[in-house]
Scaffold this motif. Sequence first.
Motif, PDB file in Angstrom:
ATOM      1  N   LEU A   1      56.023 -46.338 -16.248  1.00 46.76           N
ATOM      2  CA  LEU A   1      55.431 -46.095 -17.560  1.00 46.76           C
ATOM      3  C   LEU A   1      54.319 -47.096 -17.837  1.00 46.76           C
ATOM      4  N   ALA A   2      54.495 -48.332 -17.381  1.00 48.22           N
ATOM      5  CA  ALA A   2      53.459 -49.348 -17.595  1.00 48.22           C
ATOM      6  C   ALA A   2      52.138 -48.925 -16.971  1.00 48.22           C
ATOM      7  N   LEU A   3      52.194 -48.250 -15.833  1.00 46.04           N
ATOM      8  CA  LEU A   3      50.968 -47.789 -15.185  1.00 46.04           C
ATOM      9  C   LEU A   3      50.299 -46.698 -16.016  1.00 46.04           C
ATOM     10  N   LEU A   4      51.079 -45.771 -16.552  1.00 47.36           N
ATOM     11  CA  LEU A   4      50.504 -44.744 -17.422  1.00 47.36           C
ATOM     12  C   LEU A   4      49.868 -45.389 -18.646  1.00 47.36           C
ATOM     13  N   ARG A   5      50.533 -46.366 -19.234  1.00 51.97           N
ATOM     14  CA  ARG A   5      49.948 -47.052 -20.399  1.00 51.97           C
ATOM     15  C   ARG A   5      48.623 -47.713 -20.021  1.00 51.97           C
ATOM     16  N   GLU A   6      48.587 -48.335 -18.863  1.00 50.42           N
ATOM     17  CA  GLU A   6      47.357 -49.005 -18.419  1.00 50.42           C
ATOM     18  C   GLU A   6      46.238 -47.994 -18.181  1.00 50.42           C
ATOM     19  N   ARG A   7      46.551 -46.911 -17.461  1.00 49.74           N
ATOM     20  CA  ARG A   7      45.518 -45.931 -17.130  1.00 49.74           C
ATOM     21  C   ARG A   7      45.098 -45.119 -18.352  1.00 49.74           C
ATOM     22  N   GLY A   8      46.018 -44.960 -19.324  1.00 51.03           N
ATOM     23  CA  GLY A   8      45.711 -44.173 -20.508  1.00 51.03           C
ATOM     24  C   GLY A   8      45.094 -44.955 -21.648  1.00 51.03           C
ATOM     25  N   ALA A   9      44.962 -46.264 -21.489  1.00 50.42           N
ATOM     26  CA  ALA A   9      44.322 -47.073 -22.529  1.00 50.42           C
ATOM     27  C   ALA A   9      42.872 -46.615 -22.706  1.00 50.42           C
ATOM     28  N   GLY A  10      42.460 -46.514 -23.948  1.00 46.30           N
ATOM     29  CA  GLY A  10      41.095 -46.074 -24.221  1.00 46.30           C
ATOM     30  C   GLY A  10      41.029 -44.704 -24.860  1.00 46.30           C
ATOM     31  N   TYR A  11      42.158 -44.018 -24.958  1.00 43.21           N
ATOM     32  CA  TYR A  11      42.212 -42.742 -25.676  1.00 43.21           C
ATOM     33  C   TYR A  11      42.907 -42.959 -27.012  1.00 43.21           C
ATOM     34  N   GLY A  12      42.295 -42.450 -28.050  1.00 42.50           N
ATOM     35  CA  GLY A  12      42.848 -42.628 -29.386  1.00 42.50           C
ATOM     36  C   GLY A  12      43.450 -41.353 -29.926  1.00 42.50           C
TER      37      GLY A  12
ATOM     38  N   ALA B   1      47.192 -26.721 -28.127  1.00 44.32           N
ATOM     39  CA  ALA B   1      46.775 -27.638 -27.067  1.00 44.32           C
ATOM     40  C   ALA B   1      45.465 -28.326 -27.454  1.00 44.32           C
ATOM     41  N   GLU B   2      45.344 -29.592 -27.078  1.00 43.53           N
ATOM     42  CA  GLU B   2      44.121 -30.348 -27.319  1.00 43.53           C
ATOM     43  C   GLU B   2      43.788 -31.162 -26.072  1.00 43.53           C
ATOM     44  N   VAL B   3      42.478 -31.276 -25.781  1.00 39.10           N
ATOM     45  CA  VAL B   3      42.013 -31.979 -24.590  1.00 39.10           C
ATOM     46  C   VAL B   3      40.977 -33.014 -25.010  1.00 39.10           C
ATOM     47  N   TYR B   4      41.103 -34.235 -24.441  1.00 47.48           N
ATOM     48  CA  TYR B   4      40.231 -35.356 -24.790  1.00 47.48           C
ATOM     49  C   TYR B   4      39.279 -35.646 -23.625  1.00 47.48           C
ATOM     50  N   TYR B   5      37.972 -35.638 -23.934  1.00 51.59           N
ATOM     51  CA  TYR B   5      36.932 -35.872 -22.934  1.00 51.59           C
ATOM     52  C   TYR B   5      36.219 -37.207 -23.189  1.00 51.59           C
ATOM     53  N   GLY B   6      35.572 -37.704 -22.140  1.00 49.55           N
ATOM     54  CA  GLY B   6      34.682 -38.850 -22.299  1.00 49.55           C
ATOM     55  C   GLY B   6      35.352 -40.197 -22.278  1.00 49.55           C
ATOM     56  N   GLY B   7      36.618 -40.249 -21.913  1.00 51.46           N
ATOM     57  CA  GLY B   7      37.319 -41.526 -21.875  1.00 51.46           C
ATOM     58  C   GLY B   7      37.215 -42.190 -20.511  1.00 51.46           C
ATOM     59  N   PRO B   8      38.051 -43.185 -20.251  1.00 48.07           N
ATOM     60  CA  PRO B   8      37.975 -43.926 -18.994  1.00 48.07           C
ATOM     61  C   PRO B   8      38.488 -43.154 -17.781  1.00 48.07           C
ATOM     62  N   ARG B   9      39.254 -42.084 -17.990  1.00 51.51           N
ATOM     63  CA  ARG B   9      39.743 -41.265 -16.886  1.00 51.51           C
ATOM     64  C   ARG B   9      39.074 -39.893 -16.977  1.00 51.51           C
TER      65      ARG B   9
END
Length: 375
Positions: free
Chosen positions: A237-248, A196-204
Amino acid sequence: MPVQKVLVVGGGITGSVLSLALARRGVRVDLVEISPQWFGVGHGITVQGNALKALRSVGVLDRVLARAVPFDSMRLRRADGSLLTELPTPRTGGPDLPATAGALRADLQDALCDAVRAHGVRVRLGLSVARLGPPGGDRAEVTFTDGSTGTYDLVVGADGINSRMRELIGIAERPRPVGMSIFRVVAKRPPGMDCAEVYYGGPRFKAGYSPVSPDACYAYLLDENLDASLIGPRAPLALLRERGAGYGGMWGAILDALPEDTAVDYRWIEAVLVDGPWHRGRTLVIGDAAHACPPLIAQGAAMCTEDAVLLADLVCGEEPVERALESFMARRLPRVRMVLENSLRLADWEIHPGTPGADPARIMSETLASLVEAA
């Protein structure tokens, strides 16, 4: 006298584990499930070691691990995918079990359903409890939603966070929104995903994923509460793509590769704790019906399965049932309260970034370390 006949209301993970734990001790078990179909559905699930221990005790662990992905650490990353740290995960189920396993909920529930039927539990689908007789005495009277009736030594509500049984036995607590929501998908597992991996510090609030089978992973995004009309198993799915933008990193690659027909589950995260006895006479609630917390420590399934195994142990022991229920509460309430409070603290830190003293890694590690002690 140990119980001889028990009604379990709810055929999810908690109710299934309880039914198995009782049936394996020779108890006659009726299980009712409101859904007319009973099989594994849903997204991925993180199963900590103490939940694996419970699954082993009811005989389904080998089948679950045949498809699941075990791992002993998790990685914390920045939003761009760069590594912050890697944390070893305590083996809360003991040294002979993995610290964690990622699994498909369908695989876990299918294993439980098959085992429940194989152990002679009487399963009735499309059915629940309409009314309960007055509390008191050594039996519980039940009227089902089809008008039929039954009498049991014990009636257990394992019907989830929105439990109808909780209301029927007179418990006032209700779930409340935590202030965050979650998008969840099952996706193709990328090469190299081993924990498991968790990403911090993004837009959400944060994003993350876990491997759940040889070829699948479970990915999620924690966000603020969006419009309630979006809640359900088919969010855009488009909403998830929009809200998830900014994570690499790998998370961004998973998001970009999702097929257009991907099922996106969206929910507001809620919490509830019945901070007092979960029983009234010979009826009680356990699992998410009694305590449900944000999934920030991944202990939801573990707390529920621990409830089920311990309850079966105690009510099949030598103590009178009433005293067994008191012993159950004395052992379970402090433990689930600690997990819930720490999960809510983590949620608050996510919602209010920059809180002085916030240290998510420490709280997660300390909580799991405390759970190494047997339930």
